[in-house]
Design a protein around this motif. Sequence first.
Motif, mmCIF file in Angstrom:
data_model
loop_
_atom_site.group_PDB
_atom_site.id
_atom_site.type_symbol
_atom_site.label_atom_id
_atom_site.label_comp_id
_atom_site.label_asym_id
_atom_site.label_seq_id
_atom_site.Cartn_x
_atom_site.Cartn_y
_atom_site.Cartn_z
ATOM 1 N N PHE A 187 33.630 40.474 -33.017
ATOM 2 C CA PHE A 187 33.536 39.817 -31.818
ATOM 3 C C PHE A 187 34.415 38.790 -31.457
ATOM 4 O O PHE A 187 34.722 37.989 -32.399
ATOM 5 N N TYR A 228 29.406 51.061 -32.461
ATOM 6 C CA TYR A 228 29.208 50.003 -33.252
ATOM 7 C C TYR A 228 29.167 50.733 -34.747
ATOM 8 O O TYR A 228 28.722 51.776 -35.028
ATOM 9 N N LEU A 252 20.090 46.322 -30.035
ATOM 10 C CA LEU A 252 20.759 45.863 -30.984
ATOM 11 C C LEU A 252 20.820 44.423 -31.113
ATOM 12 O O LEU A 252 20.290 43.852 -30.146
ATOM 13 N N CYS A 297 18.332 43.943 -25.456
ATOM 14 C CA CYS A 297 18.983 44.909 -26.024
ATOM 15 C C CYS A 297 17.890 45.372 -27.296
ATOM 16 O O CYS A 297 17.234 44.860 -27.766
ATOM 17 N N CYS A 326 23.404 41.784 -31.762
ATOM 18 C CA CYS A 326 24.982 41.524 -32.301
ATOM 19 C C CYS A 326 25.414 40.182 -32.113
ATOM 20 O O CYS A 326 25.111 39.422 -31.207
ATOM 21 N N CYS A 360 27.062 38.190 -28.823
ATOM 22 C CA CYS A 360 26.888 38.938 -27.679
ATOM 23 C C CYS A 360 27.274 38.252 -26.446
ATOM 24 O O CYS A 360 26.867 37.232 -26.377
#
Length: 271
Positions: free
Chosen positions: A156, A126, A25, A23, A27, A30
């Motif tokens: 998350f 996001y 990003l 990815c 995060c 995830c």
Amino acid sequence: MAAAATMPRQFIEHLDYHVVDHCNLNCVCCSTYSPIAKERFADISQFGDDLRLLQSAVGENVLRLHLLGGEPLLHPEIEGFLVVAREVFPGARIDVTSNGVLVSKMPDSFWETMRKCDIDLKYTRYPISLDYDAMVEHARERGVFAYSAGDEISCFRRIPLNPRGTSNVHQTYLRCPYIDCPQLREGRLCRCPASAYSDILNDAMVESGHIARFKLNAADCLELHGGLSAQDVFDFLSRPIPFCQYCDMGKVDNAVPWGPSSREIAEWVDL
Ligand code: SF4
Ligand code: SF4
């Protein structure tokens, strides 16, 4: 939740396919382990074979197909995946699920293929410096419907994995928020991201000096080449799997503030 978890299914409401694992990003927590995934681009001919095998078992009973990752727009052949997906499932609702970062950079041919194949752009908002409203307008001007997966992400969920595998499979399954997240991956149908992408976790554990502990049992996924019937598929999607022993629902944290991942295995695994 308990009733839904045990009811026989007659269709696949959502099916995820990871076009890439990695990815753009990073995060925290995830759910598909992208921050610790190696760069991996799915093979388009395997994708076609897998979709056709599933289609031959369940017919048109895949209602929604999500092409995602990782970030799917990182795949240089993304347009080919769109064409194959629409060819195999002409009646399904299909989308590319993106974090939006690359959307404004996609070439005209991408938009033309999205439009011709009647594929939507689904995006997750996001808290990054990206004008999502302008992105929706960008897609709309090119004849593609874009919609958000929900409100802007603020936190998350962390479901820690216990490599000792001591959870009660049935009780864990009945508390699981991912019981309806089937994943298609390299010739197999998997119940959920945790089981489907356990190879990423195992690789990351080995690289960080630990032993790879997450074993996929034969009952954790369905081999698509096994001459499956629709009943085989729906039965599989209606029951817990041995892998549920690794999920620790007693330690779920539903409010991990969104931010950058540490890329440490301990973010996902209680070592
Ligand atoms: S955008 Fe974030 S949550 Fe989505 S795949 Fe990438 S790292 Fe994971
Ligand atoms: S392994 Fe079982 S409990 Fe864990 S996420 Fe998958 S379905 Fe849920």
